[in-house]
Design a protein around this motif. Structure first.
Motif, PDB file in Angstrom:
ATOM      1  N   THR A 169     -29.382  -6.102   7.645  1.00  0.00           N
ATOM      2  CA  THR A 169     -29.672  -6.840   8.445  1.00  0.00           C
ATOM      3  C   THR A 169     -29.335  -7.959   8.322  1.00  0.00           C
ATOM      4  O   THR A 169     -28.854  -8.607   7.318  1.00  0.00           O
ATOM      5  N   THR A 170     -29.784  -9.015   9.259  1.00  0.00           N
ATOM      6  CA  THR A 170     -29.465 -10.716   8.858  1.00  0.00           C
ATOM      7  C   THR A 170     -30.656 -10.817   7.754  1.00  0.00           C
ATOM      8  O   THR A 170     -30.458 -12.025   7.487  1.00  0.00           O
ATOM      9  N   VAL A 171     -31.571 -10.223   7.395  1.00  0.00           N
ATOM     10  CA  VAL A 171     -32.456 -10.542   6.578  1.00  0.00           C
ATOM     11  C   VAL A 171     -32.480  -9.996   5.066  1.00  0.00           C
ATOM     12  O   VAL A 171     -32.936 -10.259   4.293  1.00  0.00           O
ATOM     13  N   SER A 172     -32.070  -8.805   5.322  1.00  0.00           N
ATOM     14  CA  SER A 172     -31.981  -7.682   4.124  1.00  0.00           C
ATOM     15  C   SER A 172     -30.528  -7.318   3.965  1.00  0.00           C
ATOM     16  O   SER A 172     -29.855  -6.889   4.483  1.00  0.00           O
ATOM     17  N   MET A 173     -30.288  -7.096   2.381  1.00  0.00           N
ATOM     18  CA  MET A 173     -29.011  -6.414   1.967  1.00  0.00           C
ATOM     19  C   MET A 173     -29.771  -5.235   1.338  1.00  0.00           C
ATOM     20  O   MET A 173     -30.671  -5.284   0.745  1.00  0.00           O
ATOM     21  N   SER A 174     -28.826  -3.932   1.456  1.00  0.00           N
ATOM     22  CA  SER A 174     -29.041  -2.723   0.700  1.00  0.00           C
ATOM     23  C   SER A 174     -28.426  -2.397  -0.425  1.00  0.00           C
ATOM     24  O   SER A 174     -27.290  -2.767  -0.485  1.00  0.00           O
ATOM     25  N   PHE A 175     -29.092  -1.779  -1.441  1.00  0.00           N
ATOM     26  CA  PHE A 175     -28.344  -1.207  -2.634  1.00  0.00           C
ATOM     27  C   PHE A 175     -28.906   0.258  -2.619  1.00  0.00           C
ATOM     28  O   PHE A 175     -29.874   0.595  -3.030  1.00  0.00           O
ATOM     29  N   SER A 176     -27.868   1.137  -2.141  1.00  0.00           N
ATOM     30  CA  SER A 176     -28.050   2.407  -1.809  1.00  0.00           C
ATOM     31  C   SER A 176     -27.052   3.252  -2.932  1.00  0.00           C
ATOM     32  O   SER A 176     -25.861   2.737  -2.792  1.00  0.00           O
ATOM     33  N   PRO A 177     -27.326   4.328  -3.311  1.00  0.00           N
ATOM     34  CA  PRO A 177     -26.558   5.024  -4.049  1.00  0.00           C
ATOM     35  C   PRO A 177     -25.256   5.357  -3.329  1.00  0.00           C
ATOM     36  O   PRO A 177     -25.188   5.658  -2.079  1.00  0.00           O
ATOM     37  N   VAL A 178     -24.213   5.248  -4.235  1.00  0.00           N
ATOM     38  CA  VAL A 178     -22.827   5.384  -3.550  1.00  0.00           C
ATOM     39  C   VAL A 178     -22.623   6.760  -3.052  1.00  0.00           C
ATOM     40  O   VAL A 178     -22.168   6.854  -1.864  1.00  0.00           O
ATOM     41  N   GLU A 179     -23.258   7.711  -3.481  1.00  0.00           N
ATOM     42  CA  GLU A 179     -22.955   9.179  -3.131  1.00  0.00           C
ATOM     43  C   GLU A 179     -23.697   9.430  -1.773  1.00  0.00           C
ATOM     44  O   GLU A 179     -23.164  10.380  -0.916  1.00  0.00           O
ATOM     45  N   ILE A 180     -24.728   8.611  -1.511  1.00  0.00           N
ATOM     46  CA  ILE A 180     -25.506   9.078  -0.136  1.00  0.00           C
ATOM     47  C   ILE A 180     -24.347   8.435   0.865  1.00  0.00           C
ATOM     48  O   ILE A 180     -24.076   9.087   1.925  1.00  0.00           O
TER      49      ILE A 180
END
Length: 158
Positions: A124-135
């Motif tokens: 979002t404009t407020v947050s960056m995500s760090f999610s597993p590549v496999e997902i």
């Protein structure tokens, strides 16, 4: 910031892939730091990503304080202290040398482990995500975004 699906409206913008190191550190790509106006020694808010998925979101503390997250921030009594609100984990930590350092409690709360490769992506404009590549690969596969899967391998590793 490369798009994983160039020319596709609404395509996610990615900053790179960050690996959870043995010391539980996660590197934040410099372009992501710049985009979210975060510098070394800044305070950031951590929270989980989608329910049932591993990963975390990092939010600029000042922007989070000016949003619905302020109510949660007021409940966090110390840095690196995990707090749950509506079954969702939250914590404040600082950025050091373009990294955040987690602890075992954070690793468990965010369903992560050392060695995990996390796609760093604009959420979002407020947050960056760090999610597993496999997902992400599975999501792209289900939607037929095969170019996005190939483009994941072109992202810089941090």
């Amino acid at each position: 910031m490369p798009s994983l699906s160039p020319g596709t409206p609404g395509a996610k913008e990615a900053y790179g892939i960050s690996v959870i190191r043995d010391d539980y550190s996660i590197c934040i790509p410099s372009k992501a730091l710049k985009r979210y106006n975060i510098s070394n020694n800044d305070l950031v808010l951590l929270t989980s990503t989608r329910k049932g998925e591993g990963g975390l979101a990092i939010l600029n503390y000042e922007k989070a304080r000016q949003s619905v997250f302020n109510e949660i921030i007021r409940k966090i009594k110390d840095i690196n202290l995990l707090v749950y609100e509506r079954s969702r984990p939250y914590a404040l930590t600082t950025v050091s040398n373009e990294r955040i350092f987690l602890n075992q409690e954070f690793i468990d709360a965010f369903n992560l482990k050392t060695g995990d490769k996390l796609l760093v992506i604009k959420s979002t404009t407020v947050s960056m995500s760090f999610s597993p590549v496999e997902i992400w690969k599975e999501k792209f596969r289900k939607r037929g975004f095969l170019d996005a899967i190939r483009n994941l391998d072109k992202l810089e590793l941090y």
